[in-house]
Each structure stands twice: as C-alpha cells, then as structure tokens.
Design an enzyme around this catalytic site. Structure first.
Site, short mmCIF file in Angstrom:
data_model
loop_
_atom_site.label_atom_id
_atom_site.label_comp_id
_atom_site.label_asym_id
_atom_site.label_seq_id
_atom_site.Cartn_x
_atom_site.Cartn_y
_atom_site.Cartn_z
N ASP A 1 42.67 41.12 26.24
CA ASP A 1 42.80 40.42 27.90
C ASP A 1 44.44 39.96 26.99
O ASP A 1 44.58 39.19 26.41
CB ASP A 1 41.82 39.94 27.75
N ALA A 2 45.30 40.25 28.23
CA ALA A 2 46.88 40.16 27.81
C ALA A 2 47.36 39.92 28.58
O ALA A 2 48.93 39.14 28.97
CB ALA A 2 47.56 41.38 26.85
N LYS A 3 47.40 40.45 30.30
CA LYS A 3 47.82 40.28 30.61
C LYS A 3 49.46 40.29 31.05
O LYS A 3 50.06 39.79 31.68
CB LYS A 3 47.44 38.84 31.26
N ARG A 4 49.65 42.33 31.11
CA ARG A 4 51.07 42.02 30.29
C ARG A 4 51.46 42.26 31.90
O ARG A 4 51.14 42.64 33.10
CB ARG A 4 51.20 42.75 29.41
#
Ligand SMILES: O=c1ccn([C@@H]2O[C@H](COP(=O)(O)O)[C@@H](O)[C@H]2O)c(=O)[nH]1
Length: 276
Positions: A95-98
C-alpha cells in the site's frame, strides 16, 4: 510458472475460503513490551502477526509509510521475503498509493516490485493514464487503483460532478468506468473502495462488473461487514479483499498479541463468510 497476482488472489479466495486482507501497519508505541529492546522489532512484530493470521488471509497489505517513517524499509523488504517463503499462496499488496509522471512512475514500479518484491501496489490515478501505465504494463502484477477512499474527506474531490449522459455523476464513478473500460487490458486492475461507504460500493460494483475491490475501513474505521459484502461481492460471492489493520495488529498489547490477532482475523473471516 509463477502465477500472476490475479491468479494467486483467485486461487487463495477459493482454497482458503477467506476474503480477509491483513493490513501490516507497524506502530512501535503499540507493540507489546517484549519488543521494547528489540532492534528488529518492526520486522519481528509484523512477522509474528502475519504467521498467526496467514490461514485467515487472502492477502497481506503492508503500508509503506509505516515502515518508511521509521527508516525501516529494509525490514519491509525482509518481511515480504518472509511472507513469500512462509505463506507462498498469499499475495502481498504494497500500500504505497504511488502516482507521478511516467519516468518517476517507472521508478515506483521498480520500488514496489523489484526492491520490495510485492505482488501488487496501490496507485493514485489523479495524474492520469500515463502515470499509471508503467504499473498497468506489468501484467504479472496487481495494480490497485484508488476509486472512493474510506476517509471522511473522500467526498471533497472524489464526488465532484463530472458531465455524463446529458447530466452529471460523481468523479469516482467516472474513474471506475474509465479504468474498467480503458485501463484494464491485462486484467490486472483492482479498485480501492472504502468499507465506510456502502452505497458507493454498490454503485461502483454496478459499473465495473467482477473487478476485485480492496476494501479498507473495517475495524478501526467502523465499516459494516454485512453492508460491504451485500453491496460489493461479485456473483460468485467473492471479489473482495476486506482489509483490516489496527483491529487485528493491536488486538492485544500483552504476550498473547499473536493469538489475539489470529482470533480477530478469524472472527472477521467468519463474519464475512456468513454474509456471502
Ligand atoms: O481508502 C483507503 C485506502 C487505504 N487505506 C489504508 O488501509 C489501512 C486501514 O487501516 P485500519 O487500521 O484498518 O483502519 C491503512 O493502512 C490505510 O492507509 C485506508 O484506510 N483507506
């Protein structure tokens, strides 16, 4: 041949009969006292939780900020190596929401899949198609795109009206349709839709068909399991990665923390399965 993220996820739904995604958000202040002097506490705590909950997990979801803020990216990489070795059937979503221009997005792809060895990564679509394309091109990996997030301010931008069929509809519905129609050529896309928004879950499901949803917001954020499953499951009673982090991780701050986490994950699995 190594299965793709989607193949692994579908196989896990079937073989383990669970839609629970175990979130790994380490907060050392909440760790049991036994970790106080452990220089590798972040890895050891997350490993213990993962090992205790794996039988109830369709996926693991480490949240990168919880590691990076502690300077523990190395622990994150080692944790993912451990997850693959100890629980080979359970895919790992970073979960990094890049989201960034293409050249930088390429580096984020390398970060998630080469550096950390994740099977899927969360992505913010706000910069548009070219910013997501480097992720979409990885047909072997999962691309989990924000659609209608679980937080209280989700409506601020995600509900802004967008022209549609002579009227308007909220932006998140436009995002859902665009991604399902135009961005999912490899069939490797899932959407993030928050458990805290049951009506929106129903609307997005109606737009995108059987595309998997990552559904955070159960547990600490108060989402309702029954409403999530009723509104968002697919025709085969699956299609969901129902994510819970704090409610599982910090179910106990005593020495029974791993047993308590397992109990919490099992209770969530059973609650979901009763509604499928
Ligand atoms: O819309 C979103 C997208 C991601 N998250 C992430 O999920 C977990 C939720 O943690 P809980 O302790 O289960 O509330 C966390 O890592 C968030 O960054 C989200 O909550 N909502």
């Amino acid at each position: 041949m190594t299965p793709t993220f989607m193949q692994a996820l579908r196989a896990r739904w079937q073989s383990a009969d669970t839609l629970v995604c175990v979130g790994l958000d380490p907060e050392p202040a909440k760790f049991p006292a036994r970790f106080a002097n452990d220089p590798d506490a972040v890895f050891a705590f997350c490993r213990d939780i993962a090992d205790a909950t794996a039988e109830y997990a369709c996926a693991f979801k480490p949240q990168i900020a919880h590691f990076a803020a502690l300077g523990a990216e190395d622990a994150l990489s080692r944790l993912i190596v451990h997850l693959h070795a100890a629980h080979p059937g359970v895919p790992v979503i970073l979960d990094a929401k890049r989201g960034d221009i293409g050249s930088t997005a390429q580096r984020y792809v390398a970060e998630a899949f080469e550096r950390h060895g994740a099977d899927a990564v969360t992505v913010n679509p706000y910069l548009g198609r070219d910013s997501v394309q480097p992720f979409l091109d990885r047909a072997d990996k999962g691309v989990v795109i924000l659609c209608r997030t679980s937080n209280p301010g989700a409506a601020d931008l995600q509900d802004l009206p967008v022209a549609h069929a002579g009227g308007t509809r909220p932006l998140y519905q436009h995002v859902a349709e665009t991604i399902a129609r135009d961005w999912n050529g490899h069939g490797n896309v899932s959407l993030v839709v928050g458990a805290t928004w049951p009506e929106q879950l129903r609307e997005v499901r109606a737009i995108v068909g059987d595309m998997p949803f990552l559904v955070p917001g159960i547990g600490a954020q108060g989402g309702d399991v029954e409403a999530v499953v009723a509104n968002a499951k697919t025709a085969d009673g699956a299609g969901l990665m129902v994510s819970s982090s704090r409610a599982i991780l910090y179910a106990s701050s005593d020495d029974d923390y791993a047993d308590a986490a397992a109990r919490e994950a099992r209770v969530l699995r059973d609650a979901i399965n009763r509604c499928r």
